[in-house]
Design a protein around this motif. Structure first.
Motif, PDB file in Angstrom:
ATOM      1  N   GLU A   1       0.732  -1.102  -0.017  1.00 11.63           N
ATOM      2  CA  GLU A   1       0.116   0.252   0.244  1.00 11.63           C
ATOM      3  C   GLU A   1       1.038   1.519  -0.288  1.00 11.63           C
ATOM      4  O   GLU A   1       0.213   2.649  -0.501  1.00 11.63           O
ATOM      5  CB  GLU A   1      -0.709  -0.086   1.315  1.00 11.63           C
ATOM      6  CG  GLU A   1      -0.684  -0.098   2.323  1.00 11.63           C
ATOM      7  CD  GLU A   1      -0.706  -1.141   3.083  1.00 11.63           C
ATOM      8  OE1 GLU A   1      -0.316  -1.648   4.467  1.00 11.63           O
ATOM      9  OE2 GLU A   1       0.149  -2.645   2.445  1.00 11.63           O
TER      10      GLU A   1
ATOM     11  N   LEU B   1      -3.460  -7.296   0.612  1.00  8.26           N
ATOM     12  CA  LEU B   1      -4.349  -5.511   0.715  1.00  8.26           C
ATOM     13  C   LEU B   1      -5.123  -5.478  -0.364  1.00  8.26           C
ATOM     14  O   LEU B   1      -5.416  -6.465  -1.080  1.00  8.26           O
ATOM     15  CB  LEU B   1      -3.139  -4.315  -0.126  1.00  8.26           C
ATOM     16  CG  LEU B   1      -3.408  -3.874  -0.003  1.00  8.26           C
ATOM     17  CD1 LEU B   1      -3.189  -2.816   0.573  1.00  8.26           C
ATOM     18  CD2 LEU B   1      -2.159  -2.923  -1.102  1.00  8.26           C
TER      19      LEU B   1
ATOM     20  N   TYR C   1      -7.054  -0.559   0.339  1.00 10.71           N
ATOM     21  CA  TYR C   1      -6.032   1.018   0.059  1.00 10.71           C
ATOM     22  C   TYR C   1      -6.184   1.777  -0.042  1.00 10.71           C
ATOM     23  O   TYR C   1      -5.728   3.542   0.416  1.00 10.71           O
ATOM     24  CB  TYR C   1      -5.059   0.215  -1.730  1.00 10.71           C
ATOM     25  CG  TYR C   1      -5.009   1.385  -2.218  1.00 10.71           C
ATOM     26  CD1 TYR C   1      -3.316   1.538  -1.888  1.00 10.71           C
ATOM     27  CD2 TYR C   1      -5.293   2.190  -3.349  1.00 10.71           C
ATOM     28  CE1 TYR C   1      -2.635   2.966  -1.859  1.00 10.71           C
ATOM     29  CE2 TYR C   1      -4.936   3.555  -3.678  1.00 10.71           C
ATOM     30  CZ  TYR C   1      -3.441   3.428  -3.416  1.00 10.71           C
ATOM     31  OH  TYR C   1      -3.089   4.460  -3.693  1.00 10.71           O
TER      32      TYR C   1
END
Length: 421
Positions: free
Chosen positions: A115, A162, A167
């Motif tokens: 991220e 993720l 994000y």
């Protein structure tokens, strides 16, 4: 005419793209399409948004960073770090490197989480290549162009747990100035906050343990002495003869429904919380005013759970209980300091300062603190409504609905601790 046109075009080319100002609409959409003025206002606002998207992003070569994306370890190795972002982003990790004689040794290098790398690539502050074997220091050191934003999203999203929603929350908070880190370390080299101590963060030493023992003994002695002499409160005496005859136990026995978060919620299921529950803490968040050190981060100000609003349901009581079970208790908010009314002089300070106190008196105060009279300026009791509003434990849930982020704060209160209500 030619000179003026050249100056005008050069001036337009140097103007940086401006994000159009967004606000509330001045009218409701009409069934027939609205008036000509309304259509003109909408077209002008739409054109301003397209102009902002069509503008080229520019970045100075002095603030550009360079890195290499390694899909096998889901990390970006930053070879050239420039800018202020790396004061709160990135961590040092030891990776094996091969020397000229064929041996390998561990060498520390700066790495970014997925991220963090995607955020810098999207901002245009990081030029990233995919898995190249080169000593990268600039754009001319390697053949080929760096990863585009579209390629970075396709390569990075889905690595190291993720998701796109996580994000989006990370990027939104970083743009606001918050420091965001992972709660569970993805690797042993990732720095995490120190564990919380039960006594409020003060380590127990030998003298502190000795003082607590003497304090407990003196407190019990004073309570026993005062309780036997106070004939107007008979429970003070009968509690030594009958079991559980203190005021707290008597009021607790009068309750019909058991209260308190120590009482586990009843469930007919063996495992009321599913193993695939989305309500798990993922991010630690720090306020911009926090004195944050990347190598030794402090305790977070908030802990965030990220869920997809389209697939996740409202958290159940058992899921909230599971979340609060891993959170520490926060102290109640301090009461507001109220100054003296106008025209009233504050009381004079005590003549005897701690520096002029005798050694015997200081030793006596340290060993038997409960026998000493309370100070004149004792700390006020926190307001019950403010303490209940703040809660003993807090968790922030970020619900992402197709890019729209909504934050909800859930707190755990304790009404039974405030018998005055």
């Amino acid at each position: 005419m030619y000179t003026s046109h050249t100056k005008r075009s050069r001036k337009i080319g140097t103007v940086r793209p401006v994000i159009p100002k967004r606000g509330e609409k001045d009218f409701e959409p009409a069934p027939g399409g609205g008036s000509g003025l309304q259509v003109h206002v909408l077209d002008r606002a739409r054109a301003a948004m397209f102009d902002a998207l069509r503008a080229d992003r520019t970045i100075s070569s002095k603030s550009a960073s360079y890195g290499i994306w390694y899909p096998g370890i889901s990390r970006v190795h930053v070879t050239v770090a420039r800018g202020i972002h790396f004061s709160v982003m990135g961590h040092s990790a030891a990776r094996p490197t091969h020397t000229e004689n064929g041996s390998s040794k561990l060498q520390k290098r700066l790495e970014l989480l997925p991220e963090e790398a995607l955020y810098l690539i999207e901002r245009g502050a990081l030029f990233c290549w995919k898995d190249i074997q080169a000593d990268l220091t600039g754009l001319g050191d390697v053949e080929g162009s760096p990863m585009s934003v579209q390629q970075a999203f396709a390569e990075i999203v889905g690595k190291e747990d993720l998701t796109l929603e996580k994000y989006q929350v990370f990027a939104y908070l970083r743009r606001l100035g918050y420091v965001v880190t992972r709660t569970d370390p993805p690797s042993p080299s990732y720095p995490v906050p120190p564990p919380r101590l039960a006594n409020g963060g003060v380590p127990f030493t030998f003298f502190r343990r000795l003082s607590s023992i003497f304090s407990l003994f003196s407190t019990r002695l004073v309570r026993f002495w005062r309780g036997t002499l106070n004939w107007w409160r008979p429970l003070r005496i009968s509690r030594w003869i009958h079991h559980n005859k203190s005021y707290g136990e008597v009021f607790k026995s009068l309750r019909i429904i058991p209260t308190g978060h120590s009482v586990a919620p009843h469930s007919s299921c063996v495992t009321p919380v599913a193993p695939s529950s989305p309500y798990k803490i993922f991010y630690n968040m720090y306020k911009p005013s926090t004195n944050f050190r990347k190598t030794s981060p402090p305790q977070p100000d908030f802990q965030i759970v990220v869920v997809d609003a389209r697939t996740a349901f409202v958290p159940s009581l058992y899921e909230m209980t599971e979340l609060f079970s891993v959170l520490p208790e926060t102290p109640p908010p301090l009461p507001r300091k109220r100054g003296a009314p106008p025209g009233v002089q504050p009381p004079p300070a005590a003549a005897t300062s701690p520096a002029h106190t005798s050694t015997f008196r200081r030793l006596f105060l340290w060993l038997l603190p409960s026998l000493t009279p309370p100070p004149t300026s004792s700390q006020q009791r926190p307001h019950p409504f403010a303490a209940l509003k703040a809660g003993k434990k807090n968790i922030v849930i970020a619900a992402v609905d197709s890019g729209n982020i909504s934050f909800f704060r859930f707190s755990q209160g304790a009404f039974e601790e405030w018998p005055t209500l």
